[in-house]
Design a protein around this motif. Structure first.
Motif, mmCIF file in Angstrom:
data_model
loop_
_atom_site.group_PDB
_atom_site.id
_atom_site.type_symbol
_atom_site.label_atom_id
_atom_site.label_comp_id
_atom_site.label_asym_id
_atom_site.label_seq_id
_atom_site.Cartn_x
_atom_site.Cartn_y
_atom_site.Cartn_z
ATOM 1 N N GLY A 163 8.027 -6.131 11.501
ATOM 2 C CA GLY A 163 8.670 -6.249 12.806
ATOM 3 C C GLY A 163 9.804 -7.256 12.798
ATOM 4 O O GLY A 163 10.881 -7.013 13.357
ATOM 5 N N PHE A 164 9.595 -8.413 12.139
ATOM 6 C CA PHE A 164 10.665 -9.401 11.971
ATOM 7 C C PHE A 164 11.862 -8.782 11.246
ATOM 8 O O PHE A 164 13.022 -8.986 11.621
ATOM 9 C CB PHE A 164 10.168 -10.595 11.160
ATOM 10 C CG PHE A 164 9.358 -11.593 11.945
ATOM 11 C CD1 PHE A 164 9.859 -12.199 13.086
ATOM 12 C CD2 PHE A 164 8.084 -11.936 11.540
ATOM 13 C CE1 PHE A 164 9.123 -13.112 13.810
ATOM 14 C CE2 PHE A 164 7.327 -12.852 12.248
ATOM 15 C CZ PHE A 164 7.845 -13.441 13.383
ATOM 16 N N GLN A 165 11.570 -8.053 10.192
ATOM 17 C CA GLN A 165 12.641 -7.434 9.398
ATOM 18 C C GLN A 165 13.435 -6.432 10.238
ATOM 19 O O GLN A 165 14.667 -6.369 10.145
ATOM 20 C CB GLN A 165 12.040 -6.749 8.172
ATOM 21 C CG GLN A 165 11.430 -7.712 7.172
ATOM 22 C CD GLN A 165 10.653 -7.004 6.072
ATOM 23 O OE1 GLN A 165 10.250 -5.851 6.232
ATOM 24 N NE2 GLN A 165 10.443 -7.680 4.955
ATOM 25 N N LEU A 166 12.742 -5.656 11.053
ATOM 26 C CA LEU A 166 13.438 -4.690 11.906
ATOM 27 C C LEU A 166 14.316 -5.390 12.937
ATOM 28 O O LEU A 166 15.347 -4.850 13.347
ATOM 29 C CB LEU A 166 12.413 -3.792 12.604
ATOM 30 C CG LEU A 166 11.685 -2.784 11.704
ATOM 31 C CD1 LEU A 166 10.616 -2.034 12.496
ATOM 32 C CD2 LEU A 166 12.662 -1.797 11.085
ATOM 33 N N THR A 167 13.911 -6.580 13.367
ATOM 34 C CA THR A 167 14.761 -7.355 14.274
ATOM 35 C C THR A 167 16.101 -7.666 13.624
ATOM 36 O O THR A 167 17.161 -7.485 14.223
ATOM 37 C CB THR A 167 14.072 -8.675 14.665
ATOM 38 O OG1 THR A 167 12.815 -8.401 15.277
ATOM 39 C CG2 THR A 167 14.930 -9.470 15.638
ATOM 40 N N VAL A 168 16.044 -8.123 12.389
ATOM 41 C CA VAL A 168 17.270 -8.498 11.675
ATOM 42 C C VAL A 168 18.132 -7.266 11.401
ATOM 43 O O VAL A 168 19.333 -7.245 11.703
ATOM 44 C CB VAL A 168 16.920 -9.218 10.358
ATOM 45 C CG1 VAL A 168 18.201 -9.520 9.572
ATOM 46 C CG2 VAL A 168 16.163 -10.499 10.638
ATOM 47 N N VAL A 169 17.515 -6.223 10.826
ATOM 48 C CA VAL A 169 18.271 -5.023 10.483
ATOM 49 C C VAL A 169 18.829 -4.365 11.739
ATOM 50 O O VAL A 169 20.003 -3.941 11.781
ATOM 51 C CB VAL A 169 17.388 -4.031 9.703
ATOM 52 C CG1 VAL A 169 18.157 -2.741 9.416
ATOM 53 C CG2 VAL A 169 16.907 -4.650 8.394
ATOM 54 N N GLY A 170 18.006 -4.265 12.791
ATOM 55 C CA GLY A 170 18.452 -3.644 14.041
ATOM 56 C C GLY A 170 19.593 -4.406 14.677
ATOM 57 O O GLY A 170 20.537 -3.804 15.208
ATOM 58 N N THR A 171 19.536 -5.748 14.625
ATOM 59 C CA THR A 171 20.607 -6.564 15.213
ATOM 60 C C THR A 171 21.905 -6.390 14.439
ATOM 61 O O THR A 171 22.980 -6.245 15.030
ATOM 62 C CB THR A 171 20.192 -8.043 15.217
ATOM 63 O OG1 THR A 171 19.009 -8.208 16.005
ATOM 64 C CG2 THR A 171 21.296 -8.917 15.797
ATOM 65 N N VAL A 172 21.818 -6.403 13.116
ATOM 66 C CA VAL A 172 23.020 -6.241 12.290
ATOM 67 C C VAL A 172 23.673 -4.891 12.569
ATOM 68 O O VAL A 172 24.904 -4.801 12.743
ATOM 69 C CB VAL A 172 22.665 -6.375 10.795
ATOM 70 C CG1 VAL A 172 23.852 -5.967 9.927
ATOM 71 C CG2 VAL A 172 22.254 -7.807 10.471
ATOM 72 N N ARG A 173 22.863 -3.841 12.635
ATOM 73 C CA ARG A 173 23.428 -2.510 12.887
ATOM 74 C C ARG A 173 23.984 -2.401 14.303
ATOM 75 O O ARG A 173 25.012 -1.751 14.521
ATOM 76 C CB ARG A 173 22.366 -1.452 12.633
ATOM 77 C CG ARG A 173 21.921 -1.395 11.178
ATOM 78 C CD ARG A 173 21.236 -0.104 10.827
ATOM 79 N NE ARG A 173 20.843 -0.071 9.422
ATOM 80 C CZ ARG A 173 20.328 0.993 8.825
ATOM 81 N NH1 ARG A 173 20.154 2.114 9.507
ATOM 82 N NH2 ARG A 173 19.983 0.951 7.559
ATOM 83 N N ALA A 174 23.310 -3.028 15.263
ATOM 84 C CA ALA A 174 23.802 -2.974 16.646
ATOM 85 C C ALA A 174 25.143 -3.677 16.776
ATOM 86 O O ALA A 174 26.037 -3.209 17.491
ATOM 87 C CB ALA A 174 22.775 -3.606 17.583
ATOM 88 N N LEU A 175 25.300 -4.805 16.097
ATOM 89 C CA LEU A 175 26.546 -5.566 16.190
ATOM 90 C C LEU A 175 27.716 -4.851 15.536
ATOM 91 O O LEU A 175 28.872 -5.188 15.795
ATOM 92 C CB LEU A 175 26.354 -6.949 15.550
ATOM 93 C CG LEU A 175 25.437 -7.911 16.311
ATOM 94 C CD1 LEU A 175 25.230 -9.188 15.512
ATOM 95 C CD2 LEU A 175 26.018 -8.240 17.681
ATOM 96 N N LYS A 176 27.436 -3.871 14.701
ATOM 97 C CA LYS A 176 28.513 -3.085 14.088
ATOM 98 C C LYS A 176 29.032 -1.996 15.022
ATOM 99 O O LYS A 176 30.047 -1.366 14.730
ATOM 100 C CB LYS A 176 28.017 -2.447 12.790
ATOM 101 C CG LYS A 176 27.746 -3.447 11.672
ATOM 102 C CD LYS A 176 27.268 -2.741 10.408
ATOM 103 C CE LYS A 176 27.035 -3.734 9.272
ATOM 104 N NZ LYS A 176 26.548 -3.071 8.036
#
Length: 359
Positions: free
Chosen positions: A12-25
């Motif tokens: 879940g922590f990892q998905l937070t990071v990956v999801g945030t990076v993709r959202a900011l793109k």
């Protein structure tokens, strides 16, 4: 597999990071009305902060005067009183965060961020796999999801007063429960057992009796402020996750019992995802600006823990098929750079109850 195992929380922590990076793109993310609303919430929060701090500063001044008359060095009641007021102050200072959640029910902005982000996730997925056979790729989420009518959402003409009262009722119950436990913990004799007992009761059904007992024991040793912060963050994470997933559940019609089972089967991943955002959102003023990014990241999360929805006309039985997270074991074992791999492999393995594929 227990839904609250450490591996699930870490994922879940990892998905937070990956999801945030993709959202900011996503170049369209910052075009939404959300950030104007967030600025308003910050301004309201500053005003409320000043209003709340006035009595606290006044009380500190009174205690300062009293210290000239009576000996407060050996007393503890004044410290307990001030720490209690500071706790209430920090809770009240979360008002900007509460306002953002309320705006999600009154305006379509956050709902639009979620749907636009779902579209962005689909587009990114296609771009990432453009060299592969299109027939092996997963179905898209956005085309069918946007066809579902929202249920009780901001796009429907519910009276705003009705929405406000329903939200205030839910928030009031949570606030009353938290304050009740806190004040009980201040009672002599029984007070030191209240927070550990609340921790044990909270986690027993999620992590099992053994780990919950360990948390209970730690609560007897650690300072009460640590346990308060721990419980507050846990409950805040759960509330945040439900708010962020609201755009999805407005469209996919789950019964209350189905929704409980849906959350329970994914609880570890959801907690890990929401916990990171809860910590960030507590940051004064900056936190509310992150709320829209959290909503956008939730769109990415949905594509990892659910199947692509069918069209509304073919959706009978879909909600029940989603209650159990069918590919949980495989997904939790994937490496971080292969999070999209399972979406390809699972497509031909999850038929629906009426023969249509829900993957």
């Amino acid at each position: 597999m227990p839904s609250f195992e450490p591996n699930a929380v870490i994922r879940g922590f990892q998905l937070t990071v990956v999801g945030t990076v993709r959202a900011l793109k996503n170049p369209d993310l910052f075009k939404h009305e959300h950030f104007r609303q967030a600025a308003i919430a910050v301004a309201v929060g500053i005003v409320i902060q000043l209003i709340v701090q006035i009595p606290i500063i006044g009380l500190k001044f009174v205690l300062y005067i009293l210290s000239w008359i009576i000996d407060l060095e050996s007393a503890t009641w004044d410290d307990d009183l001030l720490s209690g007021l500071e706790f209430l102050s920090k809770s009240v200072l979360q008002v900007p965060f509460v306002l953002m959640a309320l705006m999600g029910h009154l305006t379509p902005t956050l709902d639009e961020i979620f749907m636009q982000s779902i579209h962005w996730v689909d587009s990114t997925y296609i771009q990432k796999h453009k060299s592969e056979d299109p027939n092996t790729l997963r179905a898209m989420y956005y085309p069918n999801l946007q066809l579902f009518p929202t249920k009780g959402g901001p796009r429907q003409s519910r009276p705003k007063m009705e929405v406000l009262m329903a939200f205030a009722n839910r928030y009031g119950k949570k606030l009353a429960l938290g304050l009740g436990v806190y004040f009980l913990s201040m009672f002599p004799l029984i007070g030191r057992f209240v927070m550990p007992a609340a921790s044990f009761y909270t986690f027993k059904s999620n992590v099992g009796t053994g780990p919950a007992a360990a948390i209970f024991g730690a609560g007897l040793i650690l300072p009460k402020s640590y346990i308060i912060q721990f419980l507050h963050t846990y409950y805040a994470s759960r509330s945040l996750m439900r708010e962020l997933l609201d755009p999805y559940f407005r469209r996919i019609k789950f019964t209350p019992e189905q929704k409980i089972r849906w959350f329970r089967d994914r609880e570890g991943v959801l907690f890990g995802f929401a916990f990171a955002f809860t910590v960030v959102l507590k940051t004064p003023f900056i936190g509310v600006l992150m709320y829209g990014i959290a909503e956008a990241s939730t769109a990415y999360l949905v594509t990892k823990i659910t199947d692509p929805p069918p069209s509304p006309t073919d959706s009978e039985g879909f909600a029940e098929s989603q209650v159990t997270w069918k590919n949980k074991h495989d997904f939790l074992r994937l490496s971080l750079d292969n999070l999209d791999k399972l979406n390809v492999a699972i497509e031909d393995q999850t038929p629906s109850t009426d023969g249509k594929k829900f993957s």
